[in-house]
Design an enzyme around this catalytic site. Sequence first.
Site, PDB file in Angstrom:
ATOM      1  CG  ASP A 130       8.835  -5.487  15.203  1.00 45.24           C
ATOM      2  OD1 ASP A 130       9.791  -5.255  14.440  1.00 45.24           O
ATOM      3  OD2 ASP A 130       7.753  -5.972  14.809  1.00 45.24           O
ATOM      4  CD  GLU A 131       5.509  -8.840  16.422  1.00 43.42           C
ATOM      5  OE1 GLU A 131       4.354  -8.892  16.874  1.00 43.42           O
ATOM      6  OE2 GLU A 131       5.757  -8.846  15.197  1.00 43.42           O
ATOM      7  CD1 TRP A 176       5.768  -1.803  18.728  1.00 41.17           C
ATOM      8  CD2 TRP A 176       3.905  -2.988  18.422  1.00 41.17           C
ATOM      9  NE1 TRP A 176       6.091  -3.133  18.889  1.00 41.17           N
ATOM     10  CE2 TRP A 176       4.966  -3.894  18.705  1.00 41.17           C
ATOM     11  CE3 TRP A 176       2.631  -3.513  18.176  1.00 41.17           C
ATOM     12  CZ2 TRP A 176       4.787  -5.271  18.774  1.00 41.17           C
ATOM     13  CZ3 TRP A 176       2.451  -4.893  18.244  1.00 41.17           C
ATOM     14  CH2 TRP A 176       3.522  -5.750  18.529  1.00 41.17           C
ATOM     15  CE1 TYR A 184       0.202  -0.498  15.662  1.00 37.03           C
ATOM     16  CE2 TYR A 184      -0.053  -2.708  14.787  1.00 37.03           C
ATOM     17  CZ  TYR A 184       0.744  -1.721  15.333  1.00 37.03           C
ATOM     18  OH  TYR A 184       2.089  -1.947  15.533  1.00 37.03           O
ATOM     19  CG  PHE A 185      -5.490   3.467  10.378  1.00 38.96           C
ATOM     20  CD1 PHE A 185      -5.768   3.643  11.715  1.00 38.96           C
ATOM     21  CD2 PHE A 185      -5.369   4.600   9.576  1.00 38.96           C
ATOM     22  CE1 PHE A 185      -5.944   4.914  12.261  1.00 38.96           C
ATOM     23  CE2 PHE A 185      -5.538   5.871  10.106  1.00 38.96           C
ATOM     24  CZ  PHE A 185      -5.825   6.031  11.451  1.00 38.96           C
ATOM     25  CG  ASP A 186      -3.599  -3.848  11.125  1.00 37.76           C
ATOM     26  OD1 ASP A 186      -3.782  -3.014  12.033  1.00 37.76           O
ATOM     27  OD2 ASP A 186      -2.841  -4.826  11.251  1.00 37.76           O
ATOM     28  CD1 TRP A 226       0.345  -3.159  11.259  1.00 34.75           C
ATOM     29  CD2 TRP A 226       2.219  -3.490  10.106  1.00 34.75           C
ATOM     30  NE1 TRP A 226       1.385  -2.606  11.972  1.00 34.75           N
ATOM     31  CE2 TRP A 226       2.543  -2.803  11.291  1.00 34.75           C
ATOM     32  CE3 TRP A 226       3.245  -3.820   9.211  1.00 34.75           C
ATOM     33  CZ2 TRP A 226       3.847  -2.429  11.611  1.00 34.75           C
ATOM     34  CZ3 TRP A 226       4.535  -3.442   9.527  1.00 34.75           C
ATOM     35  CH2 TRP A 226       4.833  -2.764  10.722  1.00 34.75           C
ATOM     36  CB  THR A 227      -0.835  -4.574   3.362  1.00 39.86           C
ATOM     37  OG1 THR A 227       0.555  -4.887   3.207  1.00 39.86           O
ATOM     38  CG2 THR A 227      -1.014  -3.082   3.388  1.00 39.86           C
ATOM     39  CD  GLU A 228       0.030  -8.570   8.451  1.00 38.44           C
ATOM     40  OE1 GLU A 228       0.670  -8.813   9.477  1.00 38.44           O
ATOM     41  OE2 GLU A 228      -0.613  -7.515   8.266  1.00 38.44           O
TER      42      GLU A 228
END
Length: 462
Positions: free
Chosen positions: A159-160, A226, A251-253, A301-303
């Site tokens: 991705d990306e 996604w 997306y649970f963030d 995602w945990t940023e």
Amino acid sequence: MEEVKQYIDYLAMYKLNTFHWHLTDDQGWRIEIKKYPKLTQIGSKRKESMIGVYVDNTFDGKPYGPYFYTQDQIRDVVKYAQDRHITVVPEIEMPGHALAALSAYPELACTKGPFEPATKWGVFDDVFCPKEETFTFLENVLNEVMQLFPSQYIHIGGDECPKTRWKECAHCQELIKKYNLKDEHGLQSYFIQRIEKYVNSKGRKIIGWDEILEGGLAPNAAVMSWTGIKGGVEAAKSGHFAVMTPGAYCYFDHYQGDPATEPNAFGGFTPLDKVYSYQPVPEELNVTQSKYILGVQANLWTEYILDFKQVQYMIFPRMLALSEVAWGTSDAKNYKEFERRVINEFETLDKMSVHYARSIYNINGKVMAADNGIAYELSTSQSPSGVRYTVNGADPSAASPAYTNPIPVQKSMTIKSAYFENRQLKSAISSQDFTVSKTTGKKLRWNSNRMKTILSAEPLHW
């Protein structure tokens, strides 16, 4: 390690059978690779981390790491998951999201660097260069990864991946000509297909984010959709398996309640009822094509997640909705019945000391016209009799006035509200400031003739 195992326990508790472990990215390399020790010596730490809202571009100034999982720890996690009938699918990002790896081995890039693990979140131009030493490196990495993870699928990211460096790289441009590729997207397809052939030669399959469709999908690859559902639909129609994980639903963030009352998150708004409404088999697919939809996945995602309590907060209770979506038992028309069961489940989560989100109880406010100006209407999905409010800026308590009718706003004030059950605070405290002026509650009329006069006047000189 204990938190990873606890996370796996949650998956088992709600009968979700796959744990997708994102182990590498621009900001850190988190898995020990014995053949390439600098990946963890250099790539598992960064000089600081971005904090707060992304646009603020602020950093904490604190070194982070070295943090990574040893191979023995990974074997422990895989065994722990297997004992609970859960498959762990590892992800090794390529060709993009590679800054941490390039920091350790800059010769794998299109330019000489130097590089360092990213300190901010996002997408970066420096990616793996598709040269022979890069493929040798990635094959050796994947050898060790496949020895640790017995999963059928190995996630290779995809991705990306910006094409900036590839467009400027003489080697990349020569590859495009040599293999008669259409453009840099075709070069990405070449890259992914090289990796797929190698993984297939070891008896495994690859899965990647839907950008691996760029330039043509590798022959046996599965797609993780996604950016929406389009990638999954395209894969299934062409006879490729897909996992549906669209950002809008999975997306649970994202926030799940009023951002003013929630911990800092990536953005977006994905409340419980929206997750519950998702149907992972797209309507565009016929019966045969639908069989290529492997399942549904939520991503955390945990940023912006600082500790495990916040992990719990972001996944609960949305994980309960995901479970029913995955098992095909969800029914958006009966959401209220599902919500009742969720509230009953809170008792179990309380006994487990899970720090879950209580957004389900939150108060919604709406400004409405009134005889003498405006009024503030409060609502909740729960019993209206549990709503308490104040108009002086103080936090409401169980003894505060009960809400019955819209609250008149005739002067500047701060209205705070919350939901209580059995005199216990259940919701976050919502707050709304009002500044009353002569125009408050008045109708405004746009004088278009006057505007035409202004526009036809002599031009202004600044």
